[in-house]
Design an enzyme around this catalytic site. Structure first.
Site, short mmCIF file in Angstrom:
data_model
loop_
_atom_site.label_atom_id
_atom_site.label_comp_id
_atom_site.label_asym_id
_atom_site.label_seq_id
_atom_site.Cartn_x
_atom_site.Cartn_y
_atom_site.Cartn_z
N ASP A 24 44.70 -29.50 -20.33
CA ASP A 24 44.22 -28.35 -19.54
C ASP A 24 44.19 -27.01 -20.29
O ASP A 24 44.57 -25.97 -19.72
CB ASP A 24 45.07 -28.20 -18.27
CG ASP A 24 45.04 -29.45 -17.40
OD1 ASP A 24 44.30 -30.40 -17.73
OD2 ASP A 24 45.77 -29.47 -16.39
N LYS A 129 40.35 -34.39 -14.47
CA LYS A 129 41.39 -34.90 -13.57
C LYS A 129 41.52 -33.98 -12.35
O LYS A 129 41.52 -32.76 -12.49
CB LYS A 129 42.73 -35.03 -14.32
CG LYS A 129 43.30 -33.73 -14.85
CD LYS A 129 44.53 -34.03 -15.70
CE LYS A 129 45.28 -32.80 -16.14
NZ LYS A 129 45.82 -31.93 -15.10
N CYS A 162 51.50 -29.76 -15.49
CA CYS A 162 50.61 -30.85 -15.90
C CYS A 162 51.10 -31.59 -17.14
O CYS A 162 50.87 -32.80 -17.26
CB CYS A 162 49.20 -30.32 -16.08
SG CYS A 162 48.48 -29.84 -14.48
#
Ligand code: C5J
Length: 220
Positions: A24, A129, A162
């Protein structure tokens, strides 16, 4: 075999069975006006990850080892965003609202994209995702199985959200996870430290913690 100096112990890995995962590294988390800032965070705290992660990324590219980028985000119609996530908290803007980099955390918008400094090149995998973990509702497991990967170098943001969720998911699936501390970051330095401590505690209950210098020394 390659030995990476790490805690709680050094670890031997077969580089041919090792992938670099960048979690990310999106404008929405790293730049003003994105998702991270709408939650009230100081996004400048994540900037220090970019240089060391860039060095690790370059090393993996020169060794032609597998590289996987992930992006957290949702379809424009929000059909993959559970109400419990959309309604959460009191952000200044909610997921899907218009912001200076497009709709917040929506696929295809500028804010959802990866930062230019670490942008994927041809041959690198990009996993979209909807959740925090990179395995949930994605093709990551089959990507790793196809490439016979056993070890993951897990990097990115944020450490305790994450990155941590992905390390936990990967650990349960049998992958050895090595986390270079300076290649991941958090809006909360104390959560970054605690997240890394949790990974390497109890004999490495979730994995191993190293840093970019030790990793690069091992793989170069
Ligand atoms: C968060 C992430 N922090 N990529 N996402 O919401 O860690």
């Amino acid at each position: 075999m390659t030995t990476v100096k790490a805690e709680p112990a050094d670890i031997e890995i077969d580089l041919k069975r090792t992938a670099l995962v960048l979690i990310d590294m999106q404008r929405d988390f790293l730049l003003p006006g994105g998702f991270g800032e709408t939650l009230g965070n100081d996004v400048s705290l994540l900037g220090k990850v970019v240089a060391p992660l860039g060095r690790v990324l370059s090393a993996f590219r020169s060794l032609q080892l597998p590289i996987i980028h992930t992006r957290e985000g949702h379809k424009p119609d929000l059909s993959d965003a559970p109400p419990a996530k959309l309604e959460r908290g009191t952000p200044s803007k909610r997921i899907g609202d218009p912001g200076p980099m497009g709709r917040i955390l929506i696929r295809g918008e500028a804010g959802h994209d990866l930062i230019p400094e670490l942008y994927p090149i041809a041959g690198e995998v990009v996993i979209d995702k909807p959740g925090k973990g990179a395995f949930y509702a994605t093709e990551l497991q089959s990507v790793l199985v196809d490439r016979e990967i056993e070890n993951l170098i897990v990097t990115g943001v944020t450490t305790e959200v994450c990155v941590h969720t992905t390390v936990r998911e990967a650990n349960d699936r049998g992958y050895r996870c090595i986390v270079p501390a300076d290649c991941c970051g958090s809006y909360f330095p104390e959560f970054h430290a605690a997240g890394l401590a949790m990974i390497k505690a109890q004999g490495g209950i979730f994995g191993w913690v190293t840093d970019s210098s030790r990793l690069l020394a091992a793989i170069s």
